[in-house]
Design a protein around this motif. Sequence first.
Motif, short mmCIF file in Angstrom:
data_model
loop_
_atom_site.label_atom_id
_atom_site.label_comp_id
_atom_site.label_asym_id
_atom_site.label_seq_id
_atom_site.Cartn_x
_atom_site.Cartn_y
_atom_site.Cartn_z
N LEU A 1 1.34 4.17 5.55
CA LEU A 1 2.57 4.79 6.03
C LEU A 1 2.68 6.25 5.61
CD1 LEU A 1 5.12 1.87 5.55
CD2 LEU A 1 3.65 2.39 7.50
N LYS A 2 1.93 6.66 4.60
CA LYS A 2 1.98 8.05 4.17
C LYS A 2 1.43 8.99 5.25
CE LYS A 2 -2.54 7.91 1.85
NZ LYS A 2 -3.24 7.94 0.55
N ARG A 3 0.70 8.45 6.23
CA ARG A 3 0.15 9.27 7.31
C ARG A 3 1.13 9.47 8.45
NH1 ARG A 3 -5.95 6.72 8.12
NH2 ARG A 3 -6.62 6.82 5.92
N GLY B 1 1.34 4.65 -5.91
CA GLY B 1 1.18 4.98 -4.51
C GLY B 1 1.96 6.21 -4.09
N ALA B 2 1.95 6.46 -2.79
CA ALA B 2 2.65 7.63 -2.25
C ALA B 2 4.15 7.49 -2.35
CB ALA B 2 2.24 7.83 -0.79
N ARG C 1 0.84 14.50 -3.14
CA ARG C 1 2.23 14.57 -2.69
C ARG C 1 2.39 15.52 -1.51
NH1 ARG C 1 6.01 14.47 -0.42
NH2 ARG C 1 8.20 14.65 -0.99
N ALA C 2 1.63 16.62 -1.49
CA ALA C 2 1.77 17.60 -0.41
C ALA C 2 1.33 17.04 0.93
CB ALA C 2 0.96 18.86 -0.75
N GLY C 3 0.47 16.02 0.92
CA GLY C 3 -0.02 15.45 2.16
C GLY C 3 0.84 14.33 2.72
N LEU D 1 0.81 -1.21 0.00
CA LEU D 1 0.00 0.00 0.00
C LEU D 1 0.85 1.27 0.00
CD1 LEU D 1 -2.86 -1.06 2.44
CD2 LEU D 1 -2.96 -0.87 -0.05
N ALA D 2 2.13 1.15 0.30
CA ALA D 2 3.03 2.29 0.13
C ALA D 2 3.36 2.49 -1.35
CB ALA D 2 4.31 2.07 0.94
#
Length: 549
Positions: free
Chosen positions: A531-533, A221-222, A244-246, A73-74
């Motif tokens: 993991l993007k969080r 993904g991120a 991308r900014a988040g 999911l990454a």
Amino acid sequence: MTPTSRVYWWATLALSSAVGLMLAVFLGPRQSLAVLPRPAGDENVLRVAYLQNLQIDPHRRTFPFPVQNQFILALWEPLIECDPDTGQPQPAAAESWVWSEDRLKLTLQLRRDGRWSNGEPVTAQDFVRGWRRLLRQDMDVAAVLYPLKNAAAFHEGKVGDAELGVKAVDDFTLVLTLGGIRSTLVTELADPLLVPLHGTTEDVLKQQRYRQQPERLVTNGAFCLQQAGPEGFRLWASQQYRDRAGVKLAGVQFVRVSSAKMGRLLVAAGRVDMMAPVPEGRLAPSPTARETTEATEMALIVSTLDLNTSRGPLRDVRVRQAMSLAMDRAGSIRAAAPNLMVPAYAWVPDMPGRPGLKILHEDATEARRLLAEAGYPGGKDFPVLVMPVSPAWRSYSYLQDWTDRWYQELGIRTYMALESDGRRAELQKTGDYDIIFNGLIATVPDAGDMLGAFAMPGMFNATRWQDQEIIRLLGEADRKTGTERLALLEQAERKVLAAVPTIPMVFEHRRTLLAREVTGWYADPLGRQSLKRLSIQPPREKPNPKAQL
């Protein structure tokens, strides 16, 4: 293939750091050891220790352990994400969806700003491509798409592309046609198996070109792949990602470790920031002053003893009920892993929006009465039951406790036959066994997902049991929402456990060890934390008493 020089450098660093730390711990003085400084340039890189082999191919999953989910999911983004608190679907690669009036057709609109890591737009055809490939795999995980019309027949090679219930109407419109009403379908689209595939991906994975040329693995993904080797993977934040900014992290590094204890040591040393699973039992004091925390969450997993209801005395429901009543679930896990396992008195554990039920109970006296009523007083004339087990399970003391319990309370003997995983799978397929130790993990946070195993013999056939009333109740539940749906699912769960085709034994807690610098961690019963969080915050400096004098 030989890894690139950069991969070799950071892999070697991981190994040398581990060896150095071990020598310091075991040979050095008994005092708090220094924490390794974070490498320059990695100030906002999350470093994750993992034990099991990570599969970079999203369709080669053998078991969806959390780090595998987080890894996939990454790199890739599916259509939907699930809110971990409520279990409700949220937009991801899809921005909206709408059902047809008969609930047999779902139309999803993709985000127009979705981008592959090479800058190309993510299209509906990319999802069609990925799902067709998943169904062409000779693996049971393809059954995640069985709710689609003709998906099972497509998987078996009986129909072609045109008959499969997934179509790209245009670049940003995906239409799914179902074989029957399924109210949880939108939530199921969050499964990491259901990510899209770029047109080049299948060949890149097959030839393993990502090892020498990681940029060849195009993902949406991120994060995108930066390095890959035997000791791990390094991902970097994708500049093309739609949000991308988040994204708070600059990258993620997955570091292979030889054991859970070694992973825990590397967290203490400052070499990695996170690891799961945590070693069983109470953790010893850390050899360093690095602050850590342990996160615990209920996993949507049930471990079971599946009874072959087509064979011998196990055809008699009274025998099956007796075997369930004779158990001592809490006692068997008390010494094994009390901080990881929870006695299972139902089929479905606690989950968002639906607390687990208390259906089963234990009563050895009643168990003996039922066995005698079935014609086997004290186990007289009862045949020895055969239970094939993997050699890898020798450390599972509770398996022996469970079979010992049958002998002590009922006089039923069980032969635990050591078999390879391949042989065990063959025996399960042919039905040449009496008992199989199994497990089921939910793919969505919904009780109907777990209970659906009893309506799909192709996915759950170890019991050789099926009941049309259960299938009817589950079908009716799929046409309802809210409290009406929950009531039907409870009725189905109680009927299943009254027939005892399987004996649920334990649920599981999942433990994750985190450095204090890791912020944003949240519980997810499916182990699909995004993991993007997360982010890395500098460690808090402890006040210096001398500076205040």
